[in-house]
Design a protein around this motif. Structure first.
Motif, PDB file in Angstrom:
ATOM      1  N   LEU A 137      11.623  35.544  24.975  1.00 55.55           N
ATOM      2  CA  LEU A 137      11.305  35.689  23.554  1.00 55.55           C
ATOM      3  C   LEU A 137       9.874  36.182  23.371  1.00 55.55           C
ATOM      4  O   LEU A 137       8.916  35.435  23.519  1.00 55.55           O
ATOM      5  CB  LEU A 137      11.493  34.348  22.844  1.00 55.55           C
ATOM      6  CG  LEU A 137      11.439  34.390  21.314  1.00 55.55           C
ATOM      7  CD1 LEU A 137      12.559  35.257  20.746  1.00 55.55           C
ATOM      8  CD2 LEU A 137      11.501  32.983  20.734  1.00 55.55           C
ATOM      9  N   HIS A 138       9.734  37.457  23.056  1.00 52.58           N
ATOM     10  CA  HIS A 138       8.438  38.046  22.740  1.00 52.58           C
ATOM     11  C   HIS A 138       8.624  38.986  21.555  1.00 52.58           C
ATOM     12  O   HIS A 138       9.747  39.226  21.106  1.00 52.58           O
ATOM     13  CB  HIS A 138       7.868  38.785  23.960  1.00 52.58           C
ATOM     14  CG  HIS A 138       8.783  39.814  24.546  1.00 52.58           C
ATOM     15  ND1 HIS A 138       8.982  41.052  23.973  1.00 52.58           N
ATOM     16  CD2 HIS A 138       9.571  39.793  25.662  1.00 52.58           C
ATOM     17  CE1 HIS A 138       9.835  41.755  24.697  1.00 52.58           C
ATOM     18  NE2 HIS A 138      10.213  41.012  25.730  1.00 52.58           N
ATOM     19  N   LEU A 143       6.450  33.467  23.072  1.00 46.87           N
ATOM     20  CA  LEU A 143       6.280  34.195  21.824  1.00 46.87           C
ATOM     21  C   LEU A 143       4.824  34.208  21.385  1.00 46.87           C
ATOM     22  O   LEU A 143       4.300  35.249  20.959  1.00 46.87           O
ATOM     23  CB  LEU A 143       7.160  33.574  20.735  1.00 46.87           C
ATOM     24  CG  LEU A 143       7.139  34.254  19.367  1.00 46.87           C
ATOM     25  CD1 LEU A 143       7.500  35.728  19.481  1.00 46.87           C
ATOM     26  CD2 LEU A 143       8.079  33.544  18.399  1.00 46.87           C
ATOM     27  N   THR A 144       4.143  33.076  21.489  1.00 45.58           N
ATOM     28  CA  THR A 144       2.744  33.041  21.065  1.00 45.58           C
ATOM     29  C   THR A 144       1.852  33.870  21.994  1.00 45.58           C
ATOM     30  O   THR A 144       0.929  34.549  21.528  1.00 45.58           O
ATOM     31  CB  THR A 144       2.228  31.595  20.985  1.00 45.58           C
ATOM     32  OG1 THR A 144       2.468  30.921  22.227  1.00 45.58           O
ATOM     33  CG2 THR A 144       2.908  30.833  19.864  1.00 45.58           C
ATOM     34  N   THR A 145       2.128  33.844  23.296  1.00 48.52           N
ATOM     35  CA  THR A 145       1.319  34.682  24.190  1.00 48.52           C
ATOM     36  C   THR A 145       1.565  36.161  23.922  1.00 48.52           C
ATOM     37  O   THR A 145       0.665  36.991  24.105  1.00 48.52           O
ATOM     38  CB  THR A 145       1.598  34.378  25.672  1.00 48.52           C
ATOM     39  OG1 THR A 145       2.985  34.530  25.949  1.00 48.52           O
ATOM     40  CG2 THR A 145       1.159  32.978  26.039  1.00 48.52           C
ATOM     41  N   SER A 146       2.768  36.499  23.472  1.00 48.26           N
ATOM     42  CA  SER A 146       3.038  37.912  23.182  1.00 48.26           C
ATOM     43  C   SER A 146       2.187  38.410  22.018  1.00 48.26           C
ATOM     44  O   SER A 146       1.888  39.604  21.937  1.00 48.26           O
ATOM     45  CB  SER A 146       4.524  38.142  22.911  1.00 48.26           C
ATOM     46  OG  SER A 146       4.932  37.688  21.634  1.00 48.26           O
ATOM     47  N   LEU A 180       2.107  30.863  13.271  1.00 46.82           N
ATOM     48  CA  LEU A 180       3.452  30.846  13.856  1.00 46.82           C
ATOM     49  C   LEU A 180       3.829  29.438  14.332  1.00 46.82           C
ATOM     50  O   LEU A 180       4.922  28.944  14.032  1.00 46.82           O
ATOM     51  CB  LEU A 180       3.513  31.835  15.018  1.00 46.82           C
ATOM     52  CG  LEU A 180       4.909  32.151  15.574  1.00 46.82           C
ATOM     53  CD1 LEU A 180       4.930  33.546  16.187  1.00 46.82           C
ATOM     54  CD2 LEU A 180       5.381  31.139  16.605  1.00 46.82           C
ATOM     55  N   GLU A 181       2.930  28.790  15.050  1.00 48.84           N
ATOM     56  CA  GLU A 181       3.231  27.450  15.569  1.00 48.84           C
ATOM     57  C   GLU A 181       3.450  26.453  14.441  1.00 48.84           C
ATOM     58  O   GLU A 181       4.346  25.599  14.510  1.00 48.84           O
ATOM     59  CB  GLU A 181       2.102  26.980  16.479  1.00 48.84           C
ATOM     60  CG  GLU A 181       2.026  27.720  17.800  1.00 48.84           C
ATOM     61  CD  GLU A 181       0.926  27.182  18.699  1.00 48.84           C
ATOM     62  OE1 GLU A 181       0.436  26.056  18.433  1.00 48.84           O
ATOM     63  OE2 GLU A 181       0.550  27.875  19.660  1.00 48.84           O
ATOM     64  N   SER A 182       2.644  26.532  13.390  1.00 44.88           N
ATOM     65  CA  SER A 182       2.794  25.625  12.252  1.00 44.88           C
ATOM     66  C   SER A 182       4.132  25.843  11.550  1.00 44.88           C
ATOM     67  O   SER A 182       4.843  24.881  11.225  1.00 44.88           O
ATOM     68  CB  SER A 182       1.636  25.830  11.269  1.00 44.88           C
ATOM     69  OG  SER A 182       1.788  25.001  10.137  1.00 44.88           O
ATOM     70  N   ALA A 183       4.489  27.105  11.323  1.00 44.69           N
ATOM     71  CA  ALA A 183       5.764  27.397  10.659  1.00 44.69           C
ATOM     72  C   ALA A 183       6.936  26.954  11.517  1.00 44.69           C
ATOM     73  O   ALA A 183       7.948  26.450  11.003  1.00 44.69           O
ATOM     74  CB  ALA A 183       5.853  28.894  10.359  1.00 44.69           C
TER      75      ALA A 183
END
Length: 321
Positions: free
Chosen positions: A192-193, A231-234, A264-267
Motif C-alpha cells: 500500500l503506497h 503508506l506513510t513512508t510513501s 493521514l495517521e489521525s484520519a
C-alpha cells in the motif's frame, strides 16, 4: 478463468508508468493487467477481490475477471486480472507530487479514511474469509532483519557505504519487533503506497492487491500497521520525487511530509474507531515497519528499478542525519 458480465470495447493502450506488471486499457472500459511473470495459484488478488466485493467495499476498480492457465500436472498459474477502467484516473506518483509542490495536505485525510475502510472491510467475515481476524505474535523481527541485510548486500557505491555506516542505528530501530507482543492480524493490502491509490473522476480507488514484490511467501495474515507504515513512508518518497523532478525546496518538503503524515495517521485512527475497529492498529509496530519498508524499497530498486534508489536513500539520510 472467472468472469463477471461486462462489455469490452475495441482499441487498447498501455500505461506509461513504472510497474512490475504490464497493464493495458481496452476500449476505455476495462484494464487488463498481465502479470510478468505469471504467478502460481493460489494468489492473493482473486480472493481479495471476492472478499471485498462480498462485504461491500467499493473504493476500488470493479473486478471483472481472473485469467489463469492449468498445466498438465493440475497446477494453475494466474496470467492476468481484468478490472474496470476508472475515467480521468491519475497515478499517485503524479497527483500526490502536485500536492507536495503546492503544500496541499487535505488529501491525506481522505487517504487515511480510505485505508481504514479497507482494513475494516478486511476484518469483516465473508464466505471467502469466514474468520478474518486472528490475534498472535510475530515473529516480525526475522523478516525485517533479512530485509536490512539484503538491502546492505544489494546497495553499492556511496549509498552502500552510508547504509553500512548506519546499519547499527537501523538495527536498533528494528529491535522492538523482537519484543512485540500479541497483536490483531488481518489480510492487508501488502503493497500500500500512493502509487496504488488512484485519484479519478469520482474520488479515490485502491488498486493492485498482489502483495509486496520483494517478499516471497509472506504470511497471509499481517498487522494493519504494516500497510499504514508503508503508506506513510510513501508520502516521504513523494517528497523526494518532488525535490528531484520538480526542484521543490527540501526544507518545505520536509515540513509538508510531516504535516501530511500526521493528517493521514489521525484520519486513519479516527475512522477505525468510528467503525469499531480501533484495536486493529498496534502503534508500537509503526516505526520499525517504516524502517523495514525503506530497506525493501532499496531491495526493489536493486532488483527492478535502479533509478528509484534515490527516494528511499533520501528518506533514510533525512532520518539519520
Amino acid at each position: 478463468m472467472s468472469w463477471i458480465d461486462g462489455a469490452v470495447g475495441t482499441g487498447e493502450r498501455g500505461f506509461d508508468v513504472d510497474q512490475t506488471n504490464h497493464s493495458v486499457v481496452v476500449g476505455e472500459r476495462v484494464v487488463v493487467k498481465w502479470l510478468t511473470p505469471p504467478v502460481p495459484l493460489p494468489a492473493p488478488a482473486p480472493d481479495m477481490f471476492a472478499h471485498l466485493t462480498s462485504v461491500g467495499f467499493t473504493a476500488t476498480a470493479t473486478p471483472y475477471a481472473a485469467l489463469s492457465r492449468r498445466a498438465d500436472d493440475g497446477s494453475e498459474t494466474l496470467l492476468a486480472l481484468v478490472t474496470a477502467y476508472l475515467p480521468e484516473a491519475r497515478d499517485g506518483w503524479e497527483w500526490c507530487v502536485d500536492e507536495a509542490v503546492s503544500f496541499g495536505t487535505s488529501f491525506a485525510a481522505d487517504l487515511g479514511a480510505l485505508s481504514a475502510d479497507l482494513h475494516a472491510a478486511m476484518a469483516t467475515p465473508s464466505a471467502t474469509f469466514p474468520d478474518p481476524v486472528r490475534t498472535a505474535e510475530g515473529p516480525w523481527s526475522p523478516r525485517a532483519g533479512e530485509a536490512l541485510e539484503e538491502a546492505l548486500a544489494l546497495t553499492d557505491g556511496e549509498d552502500g557505504e552510508w547504509l553500512a555506516a548506519h546499519a547499527g542505528a537501523l538495527r536498533a530501530d528494528l529491535a522492538p519487533l523482537a519484543a512485540a507482543g500479541a497483536t490483531p492480524l488481518i489480510r492487508i493490502h501488502g503493497d500500500l503506497h500512493v502509487g496504488q491509490l488512484l485519484r479519478w473522476r469520482d474520488g479515490y480507488a485502491v488498486i493492485d492487491f498482489d502483495g509486496n514484490p520483494t517478499v516471497a511467501d509472506a504470511a497471509p495474515l499481517q498487522p494493519a500497521a504494516r500497510d499504514l507504515a508503508q503508506l506513510t513512508t510513501s508520502l516521504e518518497h513523494v517528497g523526494q520525487v518532488a525535490i528531484r523532478r520538480r526542484d521543490a525546496d527540501p526544507a518545505m518538503i520536509a515540513e509538508w511530509a510531516l504535516a501530511a503524515r500526521a493528517t493521514l495517521e489521525s484520519a486513519y485512527s479516527d475512522r477505525l474507531a468510528e467503525l469499531g475497529h480501533a484495536e486493529l492498529l498496534d502503534r508500537s509496530l509503526l516505526r520499525p515497519f517504516e524502517i523495514e519498508q525503506e530497506c525493501r524499497e532499496l531491495v526493489y530498486a536493486a532488483r527492478h528499478l535502479p533509478r528509484w534508489r534515490y527516494a528511499p536513500m533520501g528518506v533514510l539520510r533525512s532520518r539519520y542525519r
